[in-house]
Design an enzyme around this catalytic site. Structure first.
Site, mmCIF file in Angstrom:
data_model
loop_
_atom_site.group_PDB
_atom_site.id
_atom_site.type_symbol
_atom_site.label_atom_id
_atom_site.label_comp_id
_atom_site.label_asym_id
_atom_site.label_seq_id
_atom_site.Cartn_x
_atom_site.Cartn_y
_atom_site.Cartn_z
ATOM 1 N N ALA A 8 0.808 -1.236 0.000
ATOM 2 C CA ALA A 8 0.000 0.000 0.000
ATOM 3 C C ALA A 8 0.834 1.275 0.000
ATOM 4 O O ALA A 8 0.314 2.350 0.257
ATOM 5 C CB ALA A 8 -0.951 -0.023 1.188
ATOM 6 N N TYR A 150 2.816 -14.255 -15.019
ATOM 7 C CA TYR A 150 1.962 -13.267 -14.350
ATOM 8 C C TYR A 150 0.492 -13.649 -14.526
ATOM 9 O O TYR A 150 -0.277 -13.669 -13.560
ATOM 10 C CB TYR A 150 2.244 -11.876 -14.936
ATOM 11 C CG TYR A 150 1.394 -10.763 -14.348
ATOM 12 C CD1 TYR A 150 1.671 -10.245 -13.082
ATOM 13 C CD2 TYR A 150 0.328 -10.223 -15.069
ATOM 14 C CE1 TYR A 150 0.898 -9.219 -12.548
ATOM 15 C CE2 TYR A 150 -0.445 -9.202 -14.539
ATOM 16 C CZ TYR A 150 -0.156 -8.698 -13.281
ATOM 17 O OH TYR A 150 -0.927 -7.674 -12.754
ATOM 18 N N ILE A 183 -4.060 0.237 -15.826
ATOM 19 C CA ILE A 183 -4.168 1.279 -14.805
ATOM 20 C C ILE A 183 -2.849 2.059 -14.775
ATOM 21 O O ILE A 183 -1.763 1.467 -14.897
ATOM 22 C CB ILE A 183 -4.438 0.644 -13.410
ATOM 23 C CG1 ILE A 183 -5.614 -0.359 -13.470
ATOM 24 C CG2 ILE A 183 -4.687 1.729 -12.367
ATOM 25 C CD1 ILE A 183 -6.961 0.192 -13.880
#
Ligand code: NAD
Length: 242
Positions: A8, A150, A183
């Site tokens: 985070a 991935y 993103i």
């Protein structure tokens, strides 16, 4: 209410920390290396009147995860929500991937989520409630050339989500997954501007997603607006995968 968010200190994880803090959650901000970045996420939350603390742990290491969960619960209270956001990507042809690449991706992306779920569940089960969101990827659904390992790890997270949702649903715990599209974070810094523009053009909503777009979808999966939703994979991709 307390949320633990892995990875985070930046990107989607940092945006998620801020969204949950705005909604009144105490936030455990996990980081692996970048203590300064994690501290700045915590400072920003505290300056706005929220509650947050950072915790160093490599999610791939079960002992570090157990200690992080123990400390966060002692400091901030029992964990109500777990967001498995920490993730890594290595690109290249499958035949060029090394055993070390395999271990790095599996240990971080899959074992990491296993470690954290295992550490938070006893308390959630005894309290008969909680929510877990795993951050997968659209590549886990469609597969990506040159990102086979991935893609494989991100498919595994969808499998973990569905099976665990069945296992802990009777204990009042919901488990869901977001599968982001493209993103705008450091993870995509390797893509050229041309590639990013092409991806944008291919996206029905004609945009690259922001970390905040994903953060808000994660928050949706953790509050009463999604109270009857579990075991689902929510695409957050502007329509790139339908
Ligand atoms: P990012 O690289 O900025 O963030 C990843 C975070 O995970 C970093 O803070 C990193 O330090 C942390 N991390 C890595 N290994 C860790 C470990 N062993 N222990 C603890 N923390 C660790 O990229 P991001 O885009 O914000 O990625 C967040 C998640 O979203 C990842 O799981 C990624 O796979 C997923 N995702 C991203 C995109 C995208 O387009 N950016 C698309 C789909 C899915």
């Amino acid at each position: 209410m307390t949320v633990l968010i892995t990875g985070a200190s930046r990107g989607i994880g940092a945006a998620t920390a801020k969204v949950f803090a705005e909604q009144g959650f105490a936030v455990a901000v996990n980081f692996k290396n970048n203590e300064e970045a994690a501290a700045s996420v915590v400072d920003e939350i505290i300056k706005k009147g929220g509650v947050a603390k950072s915790y160093r742990a490599d999610v791939a290491d079960p002992a570090q995860v157990a200690e992080m969960v123990r400390s966060a619960e002692a400091d901030l209270g029992p964990i109500d929500v777990l967001v498995n956001n920490a993730g890594v990507c290595v690109s290249g042809l499958l035949q060029d991937m090394t055993d070390a690449d395999y271990d790095f991706l599996m240990d971080t992306n899959v074992r990491g989520a296993f470690n954290t779920c295992r550490a938070v569940l006893p308390s959630m089960i005894s309290r008969k409630g909680g929510a877990i969101v795993n951050v997968s990827s659209m590549w886990g659904e469609t597969g990506a050339s040159c990102e086979v390992l991935y893609s494989m790890t991100k498919s595994a997270l969808a499998g973990l989500t569905k099976a665990l949702a069945k296992e802990v649903g009777p204990s009042g715990i919901r488990v869901n997954c977001v599968a982001p599209g493209v993103i705008d974070t450091d993870m995509n810094s390797g893509y050229s501007e041309e590639t990013m523009n092409e991806l944008k053009e291919e996206t029905p909503l004609s945009a690259i997603g922001s970390p905040d777009d994903v953060a808000k979808s994660i928050y949706f999966l953790c509050n009463e607006c999604s109270g009857f939703v579990t075991g689902q994979v929510l695409g957050v991709n502007g329509g790139l995968v339908i």
